[in-house]
Design an enzyme around this catalytic site. Structure first.
Site, mmCIF file in Angstrom:
data_model
loop_
_atom_site.group_PDB
_atom_site.id
_atom_site.type_symbol
_atom_site.label_atom_id
_atom_site.label_comp_id
_atom_site.label_asym_id
_atom_site.label_seq_id
_atom_site.Cartn_x
_atom_site.Cartn_y
_atom_site.Cartn_z
ATOM 1 N N ASP A 52 -15.396 14.040 70.914
ATOM 2 C CA ASP A 52 -13.977 13.996 70.538
ATOM 3 C C ASP A 52 -13.121 14.953 71.359
ATOM 4 O O ASP A 52 -11.898 14.905 71.293
ATOM 5 C CB ASP A 52 -13.831 14.337 69.038
ATOM 6 C CG ASP A 52 -12.435 14.055 68.509
ATOM 7 O OD1 ASP A 52 -11.838 13.046 68.911
ATOM 8 O OD2 ASP A 52 -11.932 14.860 67.705
ATOM 9 N N SER B 82 -6.112 11.748 66.012
ATOM 10 C CA SER B 82 -7.067 10.643 65.998
ATOM 11 C C SER B 82 -6.913 9.832 64.721
ATOM 12 O O SER B 82 -6.699 10.389 63.640
ATOM 13 C CB SER B 82 -8.500 11.177 66.089
ATOM 14 O OG SER B 82 -8.659 12.029 67.200
ATOM 15 N N GLN C 299 -12.172 5.306 70.434
ATOM 16 C CA GLN C 299 -11.263 5.982 69.515
ATOM 17 C C GLN C 299 -9.857 5.436 69.695
ATOM 18 O O GLN C 299 -9.443 5.091 70.806
ATOM 19 C CB GLN C 299 -11.262 7.491 69.772
ATOM 20 C CG GLN C 299 -10.404 8.293 68.806
ATOM 21 C CD GLN C 299 -10.481 9.791 69.078
ATOM 22 O OE1 GLN C 299 -9.507 10.368 69.571
ATOM 23 N NE2 GLN C 299 -11.611 10.413 68.779
#
Length: 335
Positions: A249, A270, A320
């Protein structure tokens, strides 16, 4: 969840290392245990399938780092399955902003336990409400002759590149660097991020030159994950997958901003995060993180990623989507 961006080709055989983790020795001095193992991903059991996690690194945005919540959720799920299965995928939704001032509770539900596949659902909870919902699927080893993969990009080896900290020091030497960027860079240097990063194609954020929405980073956990570290009852791949979930991430959504340097980010978080694990790897050995953004629009950006072992084997894939809101620079502004 917060993104660090809020702060800011197969290799030739002679250039490849051997083995599942790249065959390299961990380059840490002594036996420095990775803080990702000893602290960040070390959950406290409270009851059956209920755990508590604490925070190690919080971005300057003062929102929890999404990779930490994903990694801790996977730790909780892995503790609720048998030792003979390995994680092959996870799918997460970030539903509320995390509060860095209180711990996170992880509640695990046994969704299904099958002969080959098992699914565990995890809720990350703060103040009585979920901040993340995660489903992780685990599989027993099942060899198959049906297999293929893309080719790893041909890039310089990590030993030939500068670390992110060294690049920041280089940026700081630029006498034309604006004060607001200088302050931001100094804040980044002061942070104790538990990931080592060596960018292959460093983005030119501080001179605001648009770039293709792609980036290549060599990444690994800071410190050594010792071979005697056991997880969920055995020394297996589960722990390295949890560490990789944390690492994946970092600076990921940032890729979608590369073509849009004439805008200033006002808000970026996110929305969801998915991963698929393909082959064994060591998260404390260098892996090439290939990131690209095929689309952005409607105040959202989509990014895809691949984690390659340095011997050219595809270890994991991820995707993502995030919210990206920007302010256009005033006409004629000097950057």
């Amino acid at each position: 969840m917060a993104s660090p961006a809020d702060t800011g080709r197969p290799e030739a055989p002679e250039r490849k290392a051997k083995g599942a983790g790249g065959g390299e020795e961990a380059s840490q001095e002594g036996d420095l245990r990775s803080v990702l193992v000893t602290s960040v991903l070390n959950l406290e059991p409270l009851d059956l399938d209920l755990f508590r996690g604490r925070h190690y690194w919080v971005p300057v945005t003062q929102r929890l780092f999404g990779g930490q919540i994903v990694g801790q959720a996977l730790v909780a799920a892995a503790k609720a399955v048998s030792e003979d299965v390995q994680v092959h995928s996870l799918h997460c939704y970030f539903v509320r902003a995390g509060d860095p001032t209180v711990p996170v509770l992880y509640q695990v539900e046994c969704t299904r336990t099958g002969k080959s596949f098992s699914v565990r659902s995890v809720k990350a909870i703060q103040h009585g409400k979920p901040i993340l919902i995660c489903q992780a699927s685990f599989q027993q080893d099942q060899p198959s002759p049906v297999k293929h993969q893309f080719h790893m990009p041909d890039v310089p080896l990590p030993e030939e590149l500068l670390t992110q900290e060294e690049l920041i020091q280089k940026y700081l030497q630029d006498p034309n660097l604006l004060d607001r960027y200088r302050q931001g860079l100094n804040k980044m240097l002061a942070q104790e991020v538990p990931i080592e990063i060596k960018p292959v194609n460093p983005p030119d954020f501080f001179h605001r030159r648009p770039q293709e929405p792609k980036q290549l980073l060599w990444v690994r956990a800071r410190g050594h994950i010792a071979s005697d570290v056991c997880f969920a009852g055995e020394c297996d791949m589960k722990l390295h997958c949890c560490v990789a979930a944390y690492i994946s991430d970092y600076a990921f959504l940032q890729t979608a901003l590369f073509p849009h340097q004439h805008y200033r980010v006002s808000f970026m978080v996110s929305l969801d995060h998915s991963m698929w694990f393909h082959a064994p790897f060591r998260a404390d050995h260098w892996m090439l993180y290939e990131c690209e953004s095929p689309w952005a629009g409607g105040c959202r950006g989509l990014v895809h990623g691949r984690l390659w072992r340095r011997d050219g084997v595809l270890a994991a894939s991820c995707a993502q989507e995030g919210v990206i809101r920007v302010k256009e620079q005033p006409s004629g502004s000097k950057l």
